[in-house]
Design an enzyme around this catalytic site. Structure first.
Site, PDB file in Angstrom:
ATOM      1  N   HIS A  16       0.875  -1.167   0.000  1.00 42.63           N
ATOM      2  CA  HIS A  16       0.000   0.000   0.000  1.00 42.63           C
ATOM      3  C   HIS A  16       0.906   1.208   0.000  1.00 42.63           C
ATOM      4  O   HIS A  16       1.255   1.738   1.052  1.00 42.63           O
ATOM      5  CB  HIS A  16      -0.925  -0.039   1.213  1.00 42.63           C
TER       6      HIS A  16
ATOM      7  N   PHE B 129       0.647   4.260  -0.561  1.00 44.14           N
ATOM      8  CA  PHE B 129       0.226   5.437   0.197  1.00 44.14           C
ATOM      9  C   PHE B 129       0.078   5.110   1.681  1.00 44.14           C
ATOM     10  O   PHE B 129       0.691   5.755   2.539  1.00 44.14           O
ATOM     11  CB  PHE B 129      -1.084   6.008  -0.362  1.00 44.14           C
ATOM     12  N   TRP B 130      -0.695   4.091   1.992  1.00 46.66           N
ATOM     13  CA  TRP B 130      -1.031   3.837   3.393  1.00 46.66           C
ATOM     14  C   TRP B 130       0.189   3.471   4.231  1.00 46.66           C
ATOM     15  O   TRP B 130       0.220   3.703   5.427  1.00 46.66           O
ATOM     16  CB  TRP B 130      -2.164   2.808   3.508  1.00 46.66           C
TER      17      TRP B 130
ATOM     18  N   LEU C 262     -15.786  10.031   0.451  1.00 41.61           N
ATOM     19  CA  LEU C 262     -14.651  10.112  -0.478  1.00 41.61           C
ATOM     20  C   LEU C 262     -15.116   9.559  -1.822  1.00 41.61           C
ATOM     21  O   LEU C 262     -15.568   8.416  -1.912  1.00 41.61           O
ATOM     22  CB  LEU C 262     -13.479   9.267   0.063  1.00 41.61           C
TER      23      LEU C 262
ATOM     24  N   VAL D   2     -14.298   9.813  -6.229  1.00 39.23           N
ATOM     25  CA  VAL D   2     -13.630  10.310  -7.429  1.00 39.23           C
ATOM     26  C   VAL D   2     -14.491   9.875  -8.621  1.00 39.23           C
ATOM     27  O   VAL D   2     -14.914   8.715  -8.696  1.00 39.23           O
ATOM     28  CB  VAL D   2     -12.192   9.747  -7.534  1.00 39.23           C
TER      29      VAL D   2
ATOM     30  N   SER E 216      -8.074   5.590 -10.451  1.00 34.41           N
ATOM     31  CA  SER E 216      -6.752   4.954 -10.546  1.00 34.41           C
ATOM     32  C   SER E 216      -5.646   5.907 -10.982  1.00 34.41           C
ATOM     33  O   SER E 216      -4.649   5.487 -11.566  1.00 34.41           O
ATOM     34  CB  SER E 216      -6.788   3.736 -11.494  1.00 34.41           C
ATOM     35  N   LYS E 217      -5.831   7.213 -10.734  1.00 32.94           N
ATOM     36  CA  LYS E 217      -4.798   8.203 -11.062  1.00 32.94           C
ATOM     37  C   LYS E 217      -4.149   8.754  -9.807  1.00 32.94           C
ATOM     38  O   LYS E 217      -3.539   9.823  -9.834  1.00 32.94           O
ATOM     39  CB  LYS E 217      -5.425   9.356 -11.859  1.00 32.94           C
TER      40      LYS E 217
ATOM     41  N   LEU F  11     -22.197   7.189   9.020  1.00 31.97           N
ATOM     42  CA  LEU F  11     -23.262   7.195   8.020  1.00 31.97           C
ATOM     43  C   LEU F  11     -22.791   6.702   6.654  1.00 31.97           C
ATOM     44  O   LEU F  11     -21.647   6.876   6.305  1.00 31.97           O
ATOM     45  CB  LEU F  11     -23.815   8.617   7.904  1.00 31.97           C
TER      46      LEU F  11
HETATM   47  S1  MYA Z   1     -15.293   5.006   2.122  1.00 32.13           S
HETATM   48  C1  MYA Z   1     -16.119   5.222   0.569  1.00 32.13           C
HETATM   49  C2  MYA Z   1     -15.141   5.340  -0.541  1.00 32.13           C
HETATM   50  N1  MYA Z   1     -15.780   5.681  -1.795  1.00 32.13           N
HETATM   51  C3  MYA Z   1     -16.150   4.800  -2.732  1.00 32.13           C
HETATM   52  O1  MYA Z   1     -15.943   3.615  -2.590  1.00 32.13           O
HETATM   53  C4  MYA Z   1     -16.861   5.379  -3.934  1.00 32.13           C
HETATM   54  C5  MYA Z   1     -16.457   4.733  -5.236  1.00 32.13           C
HETATM   55  N2  MYA Z   1     -15.003   4.760  -5.401  1.00 32.13           N
HETATM   56  C6  MYA Z   1     -14.265   5.877  -5.642  1.00 32.13           C
HETATM   57  O2  MYA Z   1     -14.772   6.990  -5.746  1.00 32.13           O
HETATM   58  C7  MYA Z   1     -12.764   5.683  -5.766  1.00 32.13           C
HETATM   59  O3  MYA Z   1     -12.493   4.327  -6.065  1.00 32.13           O
HETATM   60  C8  MYA Z   1     -11.984   6.087  -4.487  1.00 32.13           C
HETATM   61  C9  MYA Z   1     -10.495   5.726  -4.656  1.00 32.13           C
HETATM   62  C10 MYA Z   1     -12.104   7.594  -4.284  1.00 32.13           C
HETATM   63  C11 MYA Z   1     -12.501   5.347  -3.255  1.00 32.13           C
HETATM   64  N3  MYA Z   1     -10.446   4.671   1.758  1.00 32.13           N
HETATM   65  O4  MYA Z   1      -6.923   7.629  -6.467  1.00 32.13           O
HETATM   66  P1  MYA Z   1      -6.533   6.193  -6.465  1.00 32.13           P
HETATM   67  C12 MYA Z   1      -6.547   3.925  -1.517  1.00 32.13           C
HETATM   68  C13 MYA Z   1      -9.139   4.958   1.895  1.00 32.13           C
HETATM   69  O5  MYA Z   1      -5.659   5.758  -7.593  1.00 32.13           O
HETATM   70  P2  MYA Z   1      -9.296   5.497  -6.961  1.00 32.13           P
HETATM   71  C14 MYA Z   1     -15.043   6.618   2.689  1.00 32.13           C
HETATM   72  O6  MYA Z   1     -15.573   7.545   2.167  1.00 32.13           O
HETATM   73  C15 MYA Z   1      -5.957   2.681  -2.131  1.00 32.13           C
HETATM   74  O7  MYA Z   1      -5.761   1.692  -1.149  1.00 32.13           O
HETATM   75  N4  MYA Z   1      -8.219   4.704   0.943  1.00 32.13           N
HETATM   76  O8  MYA Z   1      -7.824   5.217  -6.388  1.00 32.13           O
HETATM   77  C16 MYA Z   1     -14.070   6.790   3.843  1.00 32.13           C
HETATM   78  C17 MYA Z   1      -4.680   3.232  -2.714  1.00 32.13           C
HETATM   79  O9  MYA Z   1      -3.707   3.445  -1.693  1.00 32.13           O
HETATM   80  P3  MYA Z   1      -2.538   2.350  -1.451  1.00 32.13           P
HETATM   81  C18 MYA Z   1      -8.659   4.150  -0.202  1.00 32.13           C
HETATM   82  O10 MYA Z   1      -9.974   4.174  -7.054  1.00 32.13           O
HETATM   83  C19 MYA Z   1     -12.797   7.356   3.301  1.00 32.13           C
HETATM   84  C20 MYA Z   1      -5.110   4.606  -3.216  1.00 32.13           C
HETATM   85  O11 MYA Z   1      -6.301   4.945  -2.460  1.00 32.13           O
HETATM   86  C21 MYA Z   1      -9.998   3.835  -0.422  1.00 32.13           C
HETATM   87  O12 MYA Z   1      -9.262   6.347  -8.169  1.00 32.13           O
HETATM   88  C22 MYA Z   1     -11.681   7.409   4.299  1.00 32.13           C
HETATM   89  C23 MYA Z   1      -5.472   4.587  -4.698  1.00 32.13           C
HETATM   90  O13 MYA Z   1      -5.815   5.886  -5.061  1.00 32.13           O
HETATM   91  C24 MYA Z   1     -10.899   4.122   0.626  1.00 32.13           C
HETATM   92  N5  MYA Z   1     -12.214   3.847   0.523  1.00 32.13           N
HETATM   93  O14 MYA Z   1     -10.002   6.342  -5.794  1.00 32.13           O
HETATM   94  C25 MYA Z   1     -10.414   7.997   3.728  1.00 32.13           C
HETATM   95  N6  MYA Z   1     -10.132   3.315  -1.658  1.00 32.13           N
HETATM   96  O15 MYA Z   1      -1.712   2.328  -2.698  1.00 32.13           O
HETATM   97  C26 MYA Z   1      -9.245   7.940   4.677  1.00 32.13           C
HETATM   98  C27 MYA Z   1      -8.905   3.289  -2.177  1.00 32.13           C
HETATM   99  O16 MYA Z   1      -1.771   2.800  -0.243  1.00 32.13           O
HETATM  100  C28 MYA Z   1      -9.327   9.005   5.733  1.00 32.13           C
HETATM  101  N7  MYA Z   1      -8.013   3.787  -1.329  1.00 32.13           N
HETATM  102  O17 MYA Z   1      -3.239   1.038  -1.226  1.00 32.13           O
HETATM  103  C29 MYA Z   1      -8.108   8.999   6.611  1.00 32.13           C
HETATM  104  C30 MYA Z   1      -8.169  10.034   7.742  1.00 32.13           C
HETATM  105  C31 MYA Z   1      -7.929  11.431   7.181  1.00 32.13           C
HETATM  106  C32 MYA Z   1      -8.071  12.523   8.250  1.00 32.13           C
HETATM  107  C33 MYA Z   1      -6.986  12.468   9.322  1.00 32.13           C
HETATM  108  C34 MYA Z   1      -7.121  13.644  10.328  1.00 32.13           C
HETATM  109  C35 MYA Z   1      -6.109  13.571  11.372  1.00 32.13           C
END
Ligand code: MYA
Length: 415
Positions: free
Chosen positions: A29, A31-32, A165, A167, A173-174, A415
């Site tokens: 991961h 990023f993570w 969250l 996109v 995937s960008k 929620l």
């Molecule tokens: S969960 C609901 C999430 N939304 C959806 O499932 C809707 C449909 N999907 C999409 O819109 C996209 O697929 C999303 C990813 C936007 C989810 N939580 O840009 P990428 C990591 C966290 O190329 P895309 C909710 O809303 C993935 O492991 N990380 O991917 C809570 C990879 O990282 P790594 C996620 O598919 C959100 C990277 O992103 C998630 O174009 C909490 C890939 O990026 C996910 N659900 O976009 C967020 N999905 O390489 C975290 C994928 O490391 C908050 N990824 O594996 C953290 C706290 C922040 C605040 C802190 C304050 C101190």
């Protein structure tokens, strides 16, 4: 956040996804791995201390400028009080937010729901973050946070609850999501808050709990017609309808809708109930007023007022989250109620939740969903809920627990 799920037997897609989830700890991961979250390599290491992973830094050390986006895009802070902006967020999510594994259903949070979910007491507009195309100004991505107090054991921590969250499908995937997560983190830090809670259907480093959705059929014919559930073995439609039939009116004497004057008593009931869970939300009266007073087509709350003493003894609530039914000629929306916070002190949990099912049915919901959090296990099977085929993982950002929690140790519903 929650995944709409199809009941009954696991489909091939589900089996494949479960296998991928089980392999997720092997994945890298990129990023993570750079973030202050529990890392997979540390699972089982009980020598690590509980609590914040990184110490708070002085606010002057927080990056003052937003992170860089690809050149064609710009940040936009979304004013959720504006009906127009609220519609833009609504439409982005309606077309691009969470779908089930088989792409049959997509969450369709209403505008009223979004306005409620994103504007609790003390909310920050700066945490409602959009990404727009520079030329057309079209909203193409969104992430949000709202402030909350969450207790972990005896530590009450100010956190951000991160949700919505999204996109746009054409921009996936960008690596936009990591930039959005870093930007919301920066804006949360600017408010001197250093922890967050979130849920997701995907496995990331590292869940604090893994929960399951259960579904209670209210409208069997429609759920079967749209492919949400299948007719059980050796079942006919008429036997199925009879199986899920409910009385017309609630059974508990003194069962009524919550009103503004009930806020203090409901707060006491809830605080007392939630104190037993290892991780739970810490509600005060302002929170209860916002999150639990009934709002039409958004949140419903009922309670039991003792006919003799007029004490409030029991409480139940659910929120309204329809899903769009994708590509069905007969139906366009699945009306789903989601169990929120419930407390039973005098009425049995079984009877209380059966009354919740009865009012949900009266209000026209097709299905009543509940996670196996808190004491929900005690009513799920008996009230004819069936297990769903997806899991919901709970996460904390910058807060470590020695080991993962059981769903029944969790007093938190996002929620
Ligand atoms: S969960 C609901 C999430 N939304 C959806 O499932 C809707 C449909 N999907 C999409 O819109 C996209 O697929 C999303 C990813 C936007 C989810 N939580 O840009 P990428 C990591 C966290 O190329 P895309 C909710 O809303 C993935 O492991 N990380 O991917 C809570 C990879 O990282 P790594 C996620 O598919 C959100 C990277 O992103 C998630 O174009 C909490 C890939 O990026 C996910 N659900 O976009 C967020 N999905 O390489 C975290 C994928 O490391 C908050 N990824 O594996 C953290 C706290 C922040 C605040 C802190 C304050 C101190």
């Amino acid at each position: 956040e929650a995944t709409p799920l199809v009941g009954d037997d696991a489909s091939l897609e589900t089996i494949v996804r479960r296998f991928q989830d089980s392999m997720s700890v092997e994945k890298t991961h990129k990023f993570w791995e750079t973030q202050p979250v529990g890392q997979f390599k540390d699972i089982g290491d009980t020598s690590l201390p509980e609590g914040p992973i990184e110490a708070a830094t002085p606010l002057s050390e927080v990056k003052q400028e937003p992170y860089n986006l690809p050149a064609a895009y710009e940040w936009a802070t979304c004013d959720m009080k504006s009906d127009y902006v609220c519609s833009e967020v609504y439409n982005l999510l309606k077309n691009n937010y969470v779908e089930d594994d088989e792409n049959m259903f997509r969450f369709n949070y209403s505008k009223e729901f979004l306005s409620w979910a994103l504007r609790p007491p003390g909310y920050y507009q700066s945490w409602h973050i959009g990404v727009r195309a520079k030329v057309s100004k079209k909203l193409v991505a969104f992430i949000s946070g709202v402030p909350a107090r969450i207790r972990a054991r005896d530590d009450v921590v100010k956190m951000a609850e991160i949700n919505f969250l999204c996109v746009h499908k054409k921009l996936r995937s960008k690596r936009l999501a990591p930039v959005m997560i870093k930007e919301v983190t920066r804006r949360v830090h600017l408010e001197n808050i250093w922890q967050a809670a979130y849920t997701a259907g995907v496995v990331l480093p590292t869940p604090v709990a893994t929960c399951q959705y259960w579904h209670r059929t209210l409208n069997p014919k429609k759920l079967i017609d749209v492919g949400f559930s299948r007719l059980g073995a050796r079942m006919t439609m008429s036997r199925t309808i009879k199986l899920y039939k409910l009385p017309d009116v609630p059974a508990t004497p003194g069962f009524r809708k919550m009103e503004p004057c009930d806020v203090p008593a409901v707060t006491r009931l809830l605080r007392n109930y939630l104190s037993q869970f290892i991780v739970a939300t810490d509600f005060d009266e302002n929170d209860v007023e916002h999150w639990l007073l009934p709002r039409e087509d958004v949140v419903d709350s009922y309670l039991v007022e003792s006919p003799e003493t007029h004490d409030l003894t029991d409480f139940c609530s659910f929120y309204t989250l329809p899903s769009t039914i994708l590509g069905n000629p007969n139906y366009s929306t699945l009306k789903a109620a989601y169990s929120y916070y419930n407390v039973a002190t005098k009425t049995t949990f079984l009877q209380l939740m059966n009354d919740a099912l009865i009012v949900a049915k009266q209000k026209g919901f097709d299905v009543f969903n509940a996670l196996d959090v808190m004491h929900n296990e005690s009513f799920l099977k008996e009230l004819k809920f069936g297990p769903g085929d997806g899991q919901l993982h709970y996460y904390l950002y910058n807060y470590r627990l020695r080991s993962a929690l059981k769903p029944s140790e969790l007093g938190l519903v996002l929620l």
